[in-house]
Design a protein around this motif. Structure first.
Motif, short mmCIF file in Angstrom:
data_model
loop_
_atom_site.label_atom_id
_atom_site.label_comp_id
_atom_site.label_asym_id
_atom_site.label_seq_id
_atom_site.Cartn_x
_atom_site.Cartn_y
_atom_site.Cartn_z
N GLU A 149 0.80 -1.25 -0.15
CA GLU A 149 -0.01 -0.01 0.08
C GLU A 149 1.01 1.24 0.03
N THR A 150 0.51 2.15 -0.90
CA THR A 150 1.23 3.33 -1.19
C THR A 150 0.68 4.56 -0.42
N LYS A 174 4.91 7.62 3.60
CA LYS A 174 4.18 6.90 2.62
C LYS A 174 5.17 6.53 1.46
N PRO A 175 5.37 5.36 1.17
CA PRO A 175 6.33 5.00 0.18
C PRO A 175 5.87 4.94 -1.17
N GLY A 176 6.81 4.94 -2.30
CA GLY A 176 6.46 4.65 -3.78
C GLY A 176 6.35 3.13 -3.65
N ARG A 177 5.76 2.73 -4.83
CA ARG A 177 5.49 1.21 -5.02
C ARG A 177 6.35 0.39 -4.92
N THR A 179 9.07 0.50 -3.15
CA THR A 179 9.54 0.58 -1.92
C THR A 179 8.48 -0.21 -1.10
N ALA A 180 7.31 -0.03 -1.27
CA ALA A 180 6.18 -0.64 -0.52
C ALA A 180 6.30 -2.13 -0.78
#
Length: 468
Positions: A149-150, A174-177, A179-180
């Motif tokens: 989840e981003t 909140k991370p990028g895709r 990183t998530a």
């Protein structure tokens, strides 16, 4: 004793047009029979706890009080924020209040607008967190992630904290895709739920260390507070001087005493229409519908119809929300941008972001059913035994026609009853009041006429709800 602290502020702009500034998502029945606030109170049932404490905006005070009454809660403390200052000061107010009543108080800090589907699993995580909190830890609940989840912040766990949880290694934004997906693969990261459990005094000690000016301002706001009906009104000037910050930034990212307890209980913050679609029941084509809806060759829709038939043909992956005064059509991948529409409504001076056509008051509800140049028509419902304020208007006259029930009318020096199919007239500048002396709801049609019809042309002279 555990004291639930429910934060009931916020405007829920990403769930417009159902959620409005004066009636936001926490007061709407989005995921159950009751409102999200009432569902949050309901899930406390398996947990031994004392009287709840609620923190809300002043403009929502009667919504909170009425929903507590409907839920059968009469002993809650309601703290009114004259201005939102984020979560750290709000929790500080609750902690100061709790310590004054019980120096050993434990606070369970919850949001009024979250969904938790597995109440038993939630109660088990709370029990685990209480063990750590009694040892002086500031505990946060980390949601076991279901996918990459981003839209959420994350908590990375560190070494075990006894047998109940883990030390917090770090909080991440909140991370990028990509990183998530890495976070999900490691198994060391949780979604940041924004829920906490700790000793009130330990939170204040840590906040005093990192943000002493915040504690000082909150102490002053409570010292100057006064009791108004069911509400504690803070000293407005003292609270407005308080720095604004979240509990994560003010305390949790700095303290050496943060622990995380995993929570696997079907949690969602219902932060968007797509999030609501994900947790809703679906038909065989992935559609989630509420209200009078007719679909043909349509897939993966969320359709909410409040007052009219909504029909779709040959569409997919859409959100369609119909209310009395606004309709939203959005692609499910773009629902985060709904707040952009709300920003435009504000910038253009429109009212659809602020109010529904139906507006709730402590005495009942009114529906603005028509308006034009120099006139406005409202349908008014007054609860049994309720009374509107004694008031006057400088710019408008009012005609009242009783549809059902009996109205007790004060019109200048005269007081009289108006029954069904009868009417009365209130001239400009006349002191007047409307009351329902009966045991059934009073319904009437009000026709306003005059040069200015705004709600700020109400001069209240006496009001049982403290609005003078």
């Amino acid at each position: 004793m555990l004291t639930p602290v429910i934060m009931a502020g916020g405007s829920g702009s990403r769930l417009w047009p159902l959620s409005r500034q004066l009636h936001p998502k926490q007061f709407l029945p989005l995921t159950g029979d009751g409102s999200m606030l009432q569902e949050a109170l309901k899930r406390l049932a398996p947990i031994e706890h004392g009287s709840p404490m609620l923190i809300c905006n002043e403009e929502h005070r009667f919504l909170v009080a009425e929903q507590l009454r409907q839920h059968g809660i009469s002993d809650a403390r309601i703290l009114l924020e004259p201005e939102g200052r984020n979560t750290a000061p709000a929790i500080a107010l609750a902690a100061l209040q709790a310590v004054a009543e019980n120096p050993q108080a434990l606070l369970l800090v919850l949001a009024a607008d979250h969904l938790i589907q597995d109440t038993a699993a939630f109660a088990e995580s709370v029990a685990q967190a209480m063990v750590l909190a009694e040892q002086g830890q500031l505990v946060t609940f980390g949601v076991v992630p279901l996918h990459a989840e981003t839209g959420y912040g994350y908590i990375q766990r560190g070494e075990p904290s006894g047998t109940q949880g883990f030390r917090v290694k770090r909080f991440v934004e909140k991370p990028g895709r990509a990183t998530a997906e890495d976070y999900l693969a490691t198994g060391d990261y949780y979604w940041n739920s924004g829920m906490f459990l700790f000793q009130a005094k330990r939170y204040l000690e840590e906040l005093e260390q990192f943000r002493p000016s915040m504690v000082q301002a909150c102490r002053a706001a409570l010292a100057g507070a006064n009791q108004d009906l069911d509400f504690t009104r803070l000293d407005a000037e003292a609270f407005k001087a308080c720095p604004a910050d979240s509990i994560d930034y003010a305390v949790m990212e700095h303290t050496q005493h943060a622990s995380v307890v995993p929570l696997d209980a079907g949690w969602s913050d219902i932060g968007s229409w797509s999030a609501l679609w994900e947790v809703s029941d679906h038909d065989a084509h992935g559609n989630s519908c509420q209200g009078d809806v007719m679909l043909h060759d349509s897939h993966n829709l969320l359709v909410h119809a409040d007052h009219r038939l909504v029909a779709t043909v040959g569409v997919e992956n859409l959100v369609v929300v119909e209310t009395k005064d606004a309709i939203l059509v959005a692609h499910k991948d773009r629902v985060q941008d709904v707040k952009k529409i709300v920003e435009r409504l504000k910038a253009e001076g429109r009212d659809e972001h602020r109010n529904h056509r139906e507006v709730y008051r402590p005495w009942g509800v009114y529906d603005s059913i028509d308006h034009g140049h120099r006139y406005q028509v409202k349908r008014i419902t007054v609860k049994p035994g309720a009374k509107l304020s004694v008031q006057l208007h400088h710019h408008r006259a009012e005609h009242w026609v009783v549809v059902s029930g009996t109205a007790k009318v004060t019109n200048g020096d005269n007081t009289y009853l108006v029954s069904e199919n009868e009417s009365t007239y209130i001239p400009i500048g006349q002191v007047h009041a409307l009351e329902n002396p009966g045991v059934i709801p009073l319904e009437l049609i009000e026709v306003q006429s005059g040069s200015y019809l705004g709600e700020d042309d109400i001069v209240r002279l006496n009001d049982r709800y403290g609005r003078c």
